[in-house]
Scaffold this motif. Structure first.
Motif, PDB file in Angstrom:
ATOM      1  N   ALA A  54      12.515  30.123  43.913  1.00  0.00           N
ATOM      2  CA  ALA A  54      13.671  30.278  44.785  1.00  0.00           C
ATOM      3  C   ALA A  54      13.283  30.537  46.243  1.00  0.00           C
ATOM      4  O   ALA A  54      14.140  30.553  47.112  1.00  0.00           O
ATOM      5  N   SER A  55      11.990  30.713  46.520  1.00  0.00           N
ATOM      6  CA  SER A  55      11.529  31.160  47.829  1.00  0.00           C
ATOM      7  C   SER A  55      10.610  30.144  48.487  1.00  0.00           C
ATOM      8  O   SER A  55       9.893  29.421  47.814  1.00  0.00           O
ATOM      9  N   SER A  56      10.632  30.162  49.839  1.00  0.00           N
ATOM     10  CA  SER A  56       9.584  29.446  50.546  1.00  0.00           C
ATOM     11  C   SER A  56       8.735  30.411  51.372  1.00  0.00           C
ATOM     12  O   SER A  56       7.589  30.120  51.669  1.00  0.00           O
ATOM     13  N   GLN A  57       9.307  31.575  51.730  1.00  0.00           N
ATOM     14  CA  GLN A  57       8.542  32.587  52.461  1.00  0.00           C
ATOM     15  C   GLN A  57       9.237  33.931  52.340  1.00  0.00           C
ATOM     16  O   GLN A  57      10.469  33.997  52.258  1.00  0.00           O
ATOM     17  N   SER A  58       8.448  34.993  52.360  1.00  0.00           N
ATOM     18  CA  SER A  58       8.976  36.350  52.378  1.00  0.00           C
ATOM     19  C   SER A  58       8.249  37.145  53.448  1.00  0.00           C
ATOM     20  O   SER A  58       7.023  37.112  53.516  1.00  0.00           O
ATOM     21  N   VAL A  59       9.024  37.825  54.288  1.00  0.00           N
ATOM     22  CA  VAL A  59       8.450  38.748  55.258  1.00  0.00           C
ATOM     23  C   VAL A  59       8.922  40.137  54.858  1.00  0.00           C
ATOM     24  O   VAL A  59      10.120  40.405  54.802  1.00  0.00           O
ATOM     25  N   ILE A  60       7.969  40.994  54.563  1.00  0.00           N
ATOM     26  CA  ILE A  60       8.252  42.346  54.091  1.00  0.00           C
ATOM     27  C   ILE A  60       7.878  43.332  55.192  1.00  0.00           C
ATOM     28  O   ILE A  60       6.741  43.328  55.666  1.00  0.00           O
ATOM     29  N   ASP A  85      12.974  39.859  54.727  1.00  0.00           N
ATOM     30  CA  ASP A  85      13.402  38.620  55.388  1.00  0.00           C
ATOM     31  C   ASP A  85      12.932  37.495  54.482  1.00  0.00           C
ATOM     32  O   ASP A  85      11.744  37.167  54.444  1.00  0.00           O
ATOM     33  N   TRP A  86      13.867  36.934  53.740  1.00  0.00           N
ATOM     34  CA  TRP A  86      13.580  36.002  52.654  1.00  0.00           C
ATOM     35  C   TRP A  86      14.004  34.600  53.064  1.00  0.00           C
ATOM     36  O   TRP A  86      15.178  34.347  53.301  1.00  0.00           O
ATOM     37  N   THR A  87      13.056  33.679  53.160  1.00  0.00           N
ATOM     38  CA  THR A  87      13.372  32.279  53.405  1.00  0.00           C
ATOM     39  C   THR A  87      13.457  31.591  52.056  1.00  0.00           C
ATOM     40  O   THR A  87      12.498  31.576  51.284  1.00  0.00           O
ATOM     41  N   LEU A  88      14.643  31.074  51.765  1.00  0.00           N
ATOM     42  CA  LEU A  88      14.889  30.422  50.481  1.00  0.00           C
ATOM     43  C   LEU A  88      14.223  29.063  50.437  1.00  0.00           C
ATOM     44  O   LEU A  88      13.834  28.500  51.467  1.00  0.00           O
ATOM     45  N   SER A  89      14.109  28.518  49.268  1.00  0.00           N
ATOM     46  CA  SER A  89      13.439  27.223  49.104  1.00  0.00           C
ATOM     47  C   SER A  89      14.166  26.106  49.852  1.00  0.00           C
ATOM     48  O   SER A  89      13.556  25.100  50.194  1.00  0.00           O
ATOM     49  N   ASP A  90      15.470  26.282  50.158  1.00  0.00           N
ATOM     50  CA  ASP A  90      16.208  25.268  50.922  1.00  0.00           C
ATOM     51  C   ASP A  90      16.136  25.510  52.428  1.00  0.00           C
ATOM     52  O   ASP A  90      16.777  24.823  53.208  1.00  0.00           O
ATOM     53  N   GLY A  91      15.358  26.545  52.858  1.00  0.00           N
ATOM     54  CA  GLY A  91      15.149  26.805  54.270  1.00  0.00           C
ATOM     55  C   GLY A  91      16.049  27.867  54.879  1.00  0.00           C
ATOM     56  O   GLY A  91      15.809  28.301  56.002  1.00  0.00           O
ATOM     57  N   ARG A  92      17.083  28.286  54.171  1.00  0.00           N
ATOM     58  CA  ARG A  92      17.958  29.322  54.721  1.00  0.00           C
ATOM     59  C   ARG A  92      17.270  30.677  54.693  1.00  0.00           C
ATOM     60  O   ARG A  92      16.499  30.968  53.782  1.00  0.00           O
ATOM     61  N   LEU A  93      17.596  31.496  55.705  1.00  0.00           N
ATOM     62  CA  LEU A  93      17.031  32.841  55.805  1.00  0.00           C
ATOM     63  C   LEU A  93      18.085  33.849  55.385  1.00  0.00           C
ATOM     64  O   LEU A  93      19.228  33.789  55.824  1.00  0.00           O
ATOM     65  N   VAL A  94      17.673  34.768  54.521  1.00  0.00           N
ATOM     66  CA  VAL A  94      18.512  35.879  54.089  1.00  0.00           C
ATOM     67  C   VAL A  94      17.738  37.150  54.397  1.00  0.00           C
ATOM     68  O   VAL A  94      16.560  37.253  54.063  1.00  0.00           O
ATOM     69  N   PRO A 122      26.915  40.740  49.568  1.00  0.00           N
ATOM     70  CA  PRO A 122      26.762  39.860  50.736  1.00  0.00           C
ATOM     71  C   PRO A 122      25.821  38.680  50.474  1.00  0.00           C
ATOM     72  O   PRO A 122      26.023  37.583  50.976  1.00  0.00           O
ATOM     73  N   LEU A 123      24.790  38.911  49.675  1.00  0.00           N
ATOM     74  CA  LEU A 123      23.835  37.836  49.388  1.00  0.00           C
ATOM     75  C   LEU A 123      24.466  36.750  48.539  1.00  0.00           C
ATOM     76  O   LEU A 123      24.293  35.556  48.794  1.00  0.00           O
ATOM     77  N   ARG A 124      25.185  37.133  47.511  1.00  0.00           N
ATOM     78  CA  ARG A 124      25.835  36.137  46.651  1.00  0.00           C
ATOM     79  C   ARG A 124      26.847  35.317  47.436  1.00  0.00           C
ATOM     80  O   ARG A 124      26.988  34.125  47.211  1.00  0.00           O
ATOM     81  N   GLU A 125      27.566  35.954  48.367  1.00  0.00           N
ATOM     82  CA  GLU A 125      28.526  35.213  49.186  1.00  0.00           C
ATOM     83  C   GLU A 125      27.827  34.180  50.060  1.00  0.00           C
ATOM     84  O   GLU A 125      28.333  33.092  50.268  1.00  0.00           O
ATOM     85  N   ARG A 126      26.645  34.522  50.572  1.00  0.00           N
ATOM     86  CA  ARG A 126      25.937  33.643  51.507  1.00  0.00           C
ATOM     87  C   ARG A 126      25.129  32.555  50.817  1.00  0.00           C
ATOM     88  O   ARG A 126      25.008  31.455  51.339  1.00  0.00           O
ATOM     89  N   VAL A 127      24.535  32.867  49.678  1.00  0.00           N
ATOM     90  CA  VAL A 127      23.581  31.907  49.097  1.00  0.00           C
ATOM     91  C   VAL A 127      23.884  31.490  47.673  1.00  0.00           C
ATOM     92  O   VAL A 127      23.214  30.609  47.140  1.00  0.00           O
ATOM     93  N   GLY A 128      24.829  32.100  47.024  1.00  0.00           N
ATOM     94  CA  GLY A 128      25.056  31.778  45.612  1.00  0.00           C
ATOM     95  C   GLY A 128      23.938  32.348  44.761  1.00  0.00           C
ATOM     96  O   GLY A 128      23.193  33.222  45.185  1.00  0.00           O
ATOM     97  N   ASP A 129      23.806  31.841  43.560  1.00  0.00           N
ATOM     98  CA  ASP A 129      22.782  32.320  42.642  1.00  0.00           C
ATOM     99  C   ASP A 129      21.561  31.421  42.744  1.00  0.00           C
ATOM    100  O   ASP A 129      21.491  30.362  42.126  1.00  0.00           O
ATOM    101  N   LYS A 130      20.575  31.841  43.537  1.00  0.00           N
ATOM    102  CA  LYS A 130      19.372  31.028  43.788  1.00  0.00           C
ATOM    103  C   LYS A 130      18.472  30.921  42.569  1.00  0.00           C
ATOM    104  O   LYS A 130      17.550  30.133  42.564  1.00  0.00           O
ATOM    105  N   TYR A 131      18.716  31.708  41.539  1.00  0.00           N
ATOM    106  CA  TYR A 131      17.869  31.670  40.370  1.00  0.00           C
ATOM    107  C   TYR A 131      18.426  30.752  39.285  1.00  0.00           C
ATOM    108  O   TYR A 131      17.765  30.509  38.292  1.00  0.00           O
ATOM    109  N   ALA A 132      19.649  30.263  39.481  1.00  0.00           N
ATOM    110  CA  ALA A 132      20.235  29.384  38.486  1.00  0.00           C
ATOM    111  C   ALA A 132      19.447  28.073  38.436  1.00  0.00           C
ATOM    112  O   ALA A 132      18.864  27.659  39.447  1.00  0.00           O
ATOM    113  N   PRO A 133      19.398  27.383  37.267  1.00  0.00           N
ATOM    114  CA  PRO A 133      18.639  26.135  37.180  1.00  0.00           C
ATOM    115  C   PRO A 133      19.099  25.107  38.217  1.00  0.00           C
ATOM    116  O   PRO A 133      18.298  24.427  38.808  1.00  0.00           O
ATOM    117  N   ASN A 134      20.390  24.999  38.445  1.00  0.00           N
ATOM    118  CA  ASN A 134      20.954  24.112  39.471  1.00  0.00           C
ATOM    119  C   ASN A 134      21.892  24.942  40.323  1.00  0.00           C
ATOM    120  O   ASN A 134      23.099  24.894  40.141  1.00  0.00           O
TER     121      ASN A 134
END
Length: 139
Positions: A54-60, A85-94, A122-134
């Motif tokens: 689900a991730s492309s980068q994480s800044v802790i 600071d979590w960059t999702l696999s689709d490029g969005r930052l959360v 707030p995360l679910r509203e912005r990104v949905g469930d990033k762990y779901a298969p689709n």
């Protein structure tokens, strides 16, 4: 509690920042578990590959560490409060702050359990469930 548990948590955070899935798994006991607001309870060896997918980068950014002073049982606990600071696999930052509570068996420096604590609304509203298969992405 020994310095070893604090060092393990610091190592865990560095590995999370680096996206080192294999290294993260090695910080846990072989039967170690993660309690996640999104995924429920999973073996660490199953959780971290899902996180990587689900991730492309994480800044802790560590804000503070807390250690148990009056545990209810023999478990040693360390809590890490940090900004993620979590960059999702689709490029969005959360970005959000969270607390991970790490449990250690007496005498062990490997993590036995980890409870992830943050406000998922707030995360679910912005990104949905990033762990779901689709995953369904919000526009």
């Amino acid at each position: 509690m020994s310095q070893l548990q604090l060092d393990t948590v610091r190592t865990y955070l560095r590995l999370l920042h680096a996206g080192d899935t294999a290294g993260l798994i090695l910080t846990f006991e072989d039967d170690g578990v993660v309690h996640s607001p999104f995924l429920g309870t999973m073996k660490a060896r199953d959780f971290f590959p899902k996180l990587a997918q689900a991730s492309s980068q994480s800044v802790i950014t560590l804000i503070d560490l807390f250690a148990s002073v009056q545990p209810a049982d023999d478990t040693v606990r360390v809590a890490a409060y940090f900004r993620y600071d979590w960059t999702l696999s689709d490029g969005r930052l959360v970005d959000f702050t969270c607390v991970d509570v790490f449990g250690f068996r007496p005498g062990s420096h490997r993590i036995n359990s980890m409870h992830i604590v943050y406000d998922t609304h707030p995360l679910r509203e912005r990104v949905g469930d990033k762990y779901a298969p689709n995953p369904v992405l919000n526009a």
